[in-house]
Design a protein around this motif. Structure first.
Motif, PDB file in Angstrom:
ATOM      1  N   PRO A  37       0.833  -1.211   0.000  1.00 56.23           N
ATOM      2  CA  PRO A  37       0.000   0.000   0.000  1.00 56.23           C
ATOM      3  C   PRO A  37       0.863   1.256   0.000  1.00 56.23           C
ATOM      4  N   ALA A  38       0.390   2.269  -0.658  1.00 55.58           N
ATOM      5  CA  ALA A  38       1.125   3.530  -0.724  1.00 55.58           C
ATOM      6  C   ALA A  38       1.161   4.167   0.655  1.00 55.58           C
ATOM      7  N   PRO A  39       2.257   4.859   0.991  1.00 54.73           N
ATOM      8  CA  PRO A  39       2.337   5.507   2.295  1.00 54.73           C
ATOM      9  C   PRO A  39       1.230   6.525   2.482  1.00 54.73           C
ATOM     10  N   ASN A  40       0.732   6.596   3.698  1.00 54.05           N
ATOM     11  CA  ASN A  40      -0.361   7.500   4.036  1.00 54.05           C
ATOM     12  C   ASN A  40       0.215   8.761   4.668  1.00 54.05           C
ATOM     13  N   PRO A  41       0.223   9.888   3.950  1.00 56.83           N
ATOM     14  CA  PRO A  41       0.812  11.115   4.515  1.00 56.83           C
ATOM     15  C   PRO A  41       0.114  11.561   5.791  1.00 56.83           C
ATOM     16  N   ALA A  42      -1.199  11.400   5.856  1.00 58.76           N
ATOM     17  CA  ALA A  42      -1.925  11.827   7.051  1.00 58.76           C
ATOM     18  C   ALA A  42      -1.511  11.015   8.267  1.00 58.76           C
ATOM     19  N   ALA A  43      -1.350   9.704   8.095  1.00 58.55           N
ATOM     20  CA  ALA A  43      -0.924   8.853   9.210  1.00 58.55           C
ATOM     21  C   ALA A  43       0.501   9.178   9.630  1.00 58.55           C
ATOM     22  N   ALA A  44       1.374   9.443   8.659  1.00 56.97           N
ATOM     23  CA  ALA A  44       2.760   9.798   8.987  1.00 56.97           C
ATOM     24  C   ALA A  44       2.820  11.109   9.750  1.00 56.97           C
ATOM     25  N   TRP A  45       1.993  12.067   9.356  1.00 57.25           N
ATOM     26  CA  TRP A  45       1.981  13.366  10.044  1.00 57.25           C
ATOM     27  C   TRP A  45       1.439  13.217  11.467  1.00 57.25           C
ATOM     28  N   ALA A  46       0.390  12.415  11.632  1.00 54.44           N
ATOM     29  CA  ALA A  46      -0.155  12.188  12.974  1.00 54.44           C
ATOM     30  C   ALA A  46       0.879  11.532  13.878  1.00 54.44           C
ATOM     31  N   LYS A  47       1.636  10.590  13.327  1.00 56.67           N
ATOM     32  CA  LYS A  47       2.683   9.932  14.113  1.00 56.67           C
ATOM     33  C   LYS A  47       3.776  10.915  14.501  1.00 56.67           C
ATOM     34  N   ALA A  48       4.150  11.807  13.580  1.00 57.53           N
ATOM     35  CA  ALA A  48       5.179  12.799  13.879  1.00 57.53           C
ATOM     36  C   ALA A  48       4.704  13.766  14.954  1.00 57.53           C
ATOM     37  N   LEU A  50       2.564  13.075  17.417  1.00 60.36           N
ATOM     38  CA  LEU A  50       2.643  12.364  18.694  1.00 60.36           C
ATOM     39  C   LEU A  50       4.082  12.292  19.195  1.00 60.36           C
ATOM     40  N   GLU A  51       4.995  12.044  18.281  1.00 59.67           N
ATOM     41  CA  GLU A  51       6.407  11.980  18.651  1.00 59.67           C
ATOM     42  C   GLU A  51       6.902  13.331  19.158  1.00 59.67           C
ATOM     43  N   LEU A  52       6.452  14.420  18.519  1.00 56.84           N
ATOM     44  CA  LEU A  52       6.845  15.756  18.963  1.00 56.84           C
ATOM     45  C   LEU A  52       6.356  16.025  20.381  1.00 56.84           C
ATOM     46  N   ASN A  53       5.098  15.712  20.650  1.00 52.35           N
ATOM     47  CA  ASN A  53       4.557  15.930  21.992  1.00 52.35           C
ATOM     48  C   ASN A  53       5.298  15.088  23.034  1.00 52.35           C
ATOM     49  N   GLU A  54       5.651  13.868  22.664  1.00 50.12           N
ATOM     50  CA  GLU A  54       6.384  12.998  23.592  1.00 50.12           C
ATOM     51  C   GLU A  54       7.780  13.548  23.863  1.00 50.12           C
ATOM     52  N   ASN A  55       8.441  14.060  22.838  1.00 54.85           N
ATOM     53  CA  ASN A  55       9.777  14.628  23.028  1.00 54.85           C
ATOM     54  C   ASN A  55       9.727  15.858  23.924  1.00 54.85           C
ATOM     55  N   ILE A  56       8.724  16.706  23.728  1.00 58.60           N
ATOM     56  CA  ILE A  56       8.573  17.894  24.574  1.00 58.60           C
ATOM     57  C   ILE A  56       8.350  17.487  26.025  1.00 58.60           C
ATOM     58  N   ALA A 137       8.829  20.052   7.741  1.00 53.88           N
ATOM     59  CA  ALA A 137       8.742  18.669   8.220  1.00 53.88           C
ATOM     60  C   ALA A 137       9.093  18.619   9.702  1.00 53.88           C
ATOM     61  N   LEU A 138       8.421  17.729  10.417  1.00 51.01           N
ATOM     62  CA  LEU A 138       8.694  17.566  11.846  1.00 51.01           C
ATOM     63  C   LEU A 138       9.829  16.598  12.118  1.00 51.01           C
ATOM     64  N   ALA A 139      10.265  15.872  11.091  1.00 49.33           N
ATOM     65  CA  ALA A 139      11.288  14.845  11.315  1.00 49.33           C
ATOM     66  C   ALA A 139      12.568  15.456  11.861  1.00 49.33           C
ATOM     67  N   GLY A 140      13.029  16.548  11.278  1.00 47.24           N
ATOM     68  CA  GLY A 140      14.263  17.166  11.752  1.00 47.24           C
ATOM     69  C   GLY A 140      14.135  17.717  13.155  1.00 47.24           C
ATOM     70  N   ILE A 141      12.966  18.290  13.479  1.00 49.07           N
ATOM     71  CA  ILE A 141      12.724  18.806  14.829  1.00 49.07           C
ATOM     72  C   ILE A 141      12.750  17.664  15.835  1.00 49.07           C
TER      73      ILE A 141
END
Length: 201
Positions: A37-48, A50-56, A137-141
């Motif tokens: 299946p093709a990657p889901n941008p919305a799911a990837a953004w939601a995961k990023a 959650l990761e941002l909030n956890e890092n904070i 992108a949130l990946a670098g942050i």
């Protein structure tokens, strides 16, 4: 016509024999494997997000622990590129948590704008909303925020290792003081018997 009838009469017994012998008879042509299946941008953004909030949240927990504040501040200074004294002064002026401050500074740097500009955009919006509006992108942050925790984890592991070494040294000192011989070293690993090669006698 006779040849056709002969072939048809031989087909059923042949199939019966193949099944009886355990052979499988494909009923349909082999199909190509299903595509991933093709990657889901919305799911990837939601995961990023959650990761941002956890890092904070993790950074705030680190800075709330007195024994970890200095190493945490040093790691924040390295990842944001802002001196520790300036970080502390900015945090007090902005009334932000350490995790939010680091995120705002990193977003401002990624967007090539001032921290004051990002702070104004923060009103009524989340950091992820600002990043989305600016197409950042949130990946670098997240990578830089996670590096703060990695530095602290490495510091804690080193402290525990040093504490274990000091405890062992103190135990040996007390044993010498009271004339207790130190425990013998562990025996060397047993050697496995060698087996001659097939051409050896």
């Amino acid at each position: 016509m006779k040849a056709t009838c002969f072939m048809n009469s031989m087909t059923l017994p042949l199939l019966t024999l193949l099944v009886a012998c355990g052979a499988t008879v494909p009923l349909f042509a082999a199909t190509a494997p299903a595509a991933k299946p093709a990657p889901n941008p919305a799911a990837a953004w939601a995961k990023a997000k959650l990761e941002l909030n956890e890092n904070i949240r993790t950074i705030n927990q680190i800075m709330a622990t007195p024994a970890l504040q200095q190493v945490g501040m040093d790691a924040l200074a390295r990842q944001t590129g802002v001196a520790a004294d300036t970080l502390e002064a900015t945090r007090r002026k902005s009334a932000m948590s350490y995790g939010d401050l680091a995120t705002g500074l990193l977003l401002a740097k990624a967007a090539n704008v001032s921290f004051e500009q990002i702070k104004q955009e923060r009103r009524g919006r989340s950091w992820a909303d600002i990043a989305a509006a600016r197409r950042l992108a949130l990946a670098g942050i997240n990578e830089k925020l996670a590096a703060v925790k990695a530095s602290v984890d490495q510091f804690v592991a080193k402290q525990m290792e040093d504490e274990a070494s000091r405890a062992m040294a103190e135990e040996r000192r007390m044993m010498r003081l009271h004339g207790v011989p130190p425990p013998p070293p562990p025996p060397p690993p047993a050697e496995l018997p060698s087996h001659p090669r097939p051409n050896e006698r």
